[in-house]
Enzyme design. Structure first.
Site, PDB file in Angstrom:
ATOM      1  CD  GLU A 173     -74.287 -21.522  53.734  1.00  0.00           C
ATOM      2  OE1 GLU A 173     -73.530 -20.546  53.613  1.00  0.00           O
ATOM      3  OE2 GLU A 173     -74.558 -22.042  54.835  1.00  0.00           O
ATOM      4  CD  GLU A 353     -73.029 -25.227  56.914  1.00  0.00           C
ATOM      5  OE1 GLU A 353     -73.068 -24.082  57.423  1.00  0.00           O
ATOM      6  OE2 GLU A 353     -72.449 -25.479  55.843  1.00  0.00           O
TER       7      GLU A 353
HETATM    8  O1  IFM Z   1     -68.671 -21.582  58.282  1.00  0.00           O
HETATM    9  C1  IFM Z   1     -69.825 -21.373  57.529  1.00  0.00           C
HETATM   10  C2  IFM Z   1     -70.004 -22.457  56.507  1.00  0.00           C
HETATM   11  O2  IFM Z   1     -68.897 -22.576  55.667  1.00  0.00           O
HETATM   12  C3  IFM Z   1     -71.214 -22.181  55.657  1.00  0.00           C
HETATM   13  N1  IFM Z   1     -72.378 -21.909  56.465  1.00  0.00           N
HETATM   14  C4  IFM Z   1     -72.250 -20.976  57.550  1.00  0.00           C
HETATM   15  C5  IFM Z   1     -71.046 -21.340  58.406  1.00  0.00           C
HETATM   16  C6  IFM Z   1     -70.926 -20.343  59.584  1.00  0.00           C
HETATM   17  O3  IFM Z   1     -70.788 -19.040  59.117  1.00  0.00           O
END
Ligand code: IFM
Length: 466
Positions: A173, A353
């Site tokens: 990210e 994710e």
């Molecule tokens: O916890 C985070 C993660 O570290 C990165 N992506 C989003 C998740 C939820 O906010």
């Protein structure tokens, strides 16, 4: 456990499809200065008054550094194919440059070997935000020198354990690192400068491309890629102003990263919009960023709605909202994946994710989280839907294995499918974990039933519709 007959979830997922769970180093490891680990920008940021909602930090977190073996047993008990985790750069090279820390490297090597011994594929991320503090003192990601330190870090990890890794992700990210870290300053390192943010963003992307080249040159056996946080940006209304706002926000969130990765340039409208804050590029940078990848990951949580009248209030849509204030909008994942596949020559994609922060109901040692099960099931169905439309998908990973340190929200928001009692460090599988495991088990065994008590009405609809 009672069963009721249902078609197996995700009938169009091939046997090779990779199911996994994900975590990151700072959010679960703790052991903030054990065995020679150096400080990271998140260790420093947590010390700033008001930076973290519950004034907590990552010093203990889930004690994963000590409990990694039983945590891996937990991962194995779910029946997943893969575990996505990150390396803490300051644990393996405390100053970001200079001496390496053998004990830190040993930890990750043991983790990788422990995964393989349990039949689980290691998906390693190099940068999930915990930059060594010493590099921040020199400017962090806004300084071009960090690019070269990152390439060395990537090479060091690959040399040590790349032969046993399924994949290496360079950055998790980059939008979050640059915008939240350097523009709004609500994440580490807490800087508030758009010019610094855009320079940081360029350096992140450049270091990604140069690392891929360096790792390929040294014969890396791992498949290489990057993970972006993306959302479809929808205009709040049909008005020209809202449409223009949506195009702008899409440019800053998606095209700013996807265009250089796949088309070799930054989007012109956004460069013009940034004016003097646009990043400085050197000759060859864009070609490096475009270095082909073996896979790409997408982290998806919700859609984004753009309005020319200011920030959109998610409550107006009437959709369910997570504890983070994010709308539950699985259709957006299908829309996003199809758009990536249509607009760009993407490699095979993963959802690296996906998950939600919801209030858990802890009762007699059982943790009920029907909302989370529904969320996950509906998003898996959204992936299946994208695959029906021709998107090459290779895997799906739940965020997160464990409740953990949710950055500026501290420990108040729980994303885990496994509950963590922070007072005792006891882990308890939530209903969502039981459901996820049962679904994977049913798929592997070509069974026709998923345990009833783990399945809620919405999850059931997702299953039956798959
Ligand atoms: O916890 C985070 C993660 O570290 C990165 N992506 C989003 C998740 C939820 O906010």
């Amino acid at each position: 456990m009672k069963n009721y007959p249902v078609p197996i979830l995700g009938s169009n997922f091939p046997a090779s499809f990779v199911w996994g769970v994900a975590t990151s180093a700072f959010q679960i490891e703790g052991a903030a200065d054990a065995d020679g680990k150096g400080p990271s920008i998140w260790d420093d940021f947590c010390k700033q008054p008001g930076a973290i909602a519950d004034a907590s930090d990552g010093r203990i977190a889930c004690e994963h550094y000590q409990r990694w073996q039983s945590d891996l047993d937990l991962v194995a008990s779910l029946g997943v194919d893969a575990y996505r985790f990150s390396v803490s750069w300051p644990r393996v090279r405390p100053g970001g440059a200079g001496a390496w820390n053998e004990k830190g490297l040993d930890f990750y090597e043991r983790l990788v070997d422990g995964l393989l011994a349990r039949g689980i594929k290691p998906y390693l991320t190099l940068n999930h935000w915990d930059l060594p503090s010493e590099l921040q003192a020199k400017g962090g990601w806004a300084d071009r020198d960090t690019v070269h330190r990152f390439v060395e870090y990537a090479q060091g990890i690959d040399t040590r354990m790349g032969d046993r890794l399924a994949t290496i992700t360079t950055h998790n990210e980059p939008w979050v690192v640059s915008v939240l870290g350097y523009e709004t300053g609500i994440f580490a390192p807490g800087i508030k400068s758009r010019a610094a943010a855009m320079q940081a963003s360029h350096h992140l992307m450049l270091s990604h491309g140069l690392s891929l080249q360096a790792l390929r040159a040294q014969g890396s056996k791992a498949r290489l890629g990057i993970v972006l946080n993306l959302s479809p940006v929808q205009a709040a209304t049909e008005s020209a102003a809202d449409q223009a706002q949506a195009h702008l926000e899409d440019g800053k969130l998606l095209r700013w990263y996807m265009d250089p990765l796949f088309k070799g340039h930054y989007p012109e409208d956004i460069v013009a919009h940034l004016g003097a804050d646009a990043p400085t590029l050197h000759a060859g940078d864009l070609a490096a960023i475009r270095t082909p990848m073996d896979f790409m990951g997408v982290n998806y949580y919700s859609r984004s709605v753009a309005s020319a009248n200011g920030p959109w209030d998610a409550k107006q849509s009437g959709l369910p909202i997570t504890e983070m204030g994010w709308e539950v909008y699985p259709e957006g994942l299908t829309e996003l994946l199809v758009r990536m596949h249509t607009d760009y020559p993407v490699p095979p994609l993963y959802v690296t994710e996906n998950g939600g922060a919801f209030k858990d109901l802890v009762q007699n040692g059982v943790v009920h989280d029907a909302d989370r099960t529904d969320y996950i099931a509906r998003h898996i169905e959204a992936v299946a839907q994208a695959m029906r439309q021709g998107v090459r998908m290779e895997g799906y990973m739940v965020w997160s294995l464990l409740d953990n340190f949710e950055w500026a929200s501290g420990y108040e928001k729980r994303f885990g499918i496994v509950h963590v009692d922070y007072a005792t460090q006891k882990r308890t599988l939530k209903d969502s974990a039981v459901w996820f495991a049962a679904m994977l088990h049913a798929r592997k065994n070509k069974a026709t039933a998923v345990p009833q008590h783990t399945t809620t009405a919405a999850a059931q609809t997702a299953i039956e519709g798959a």
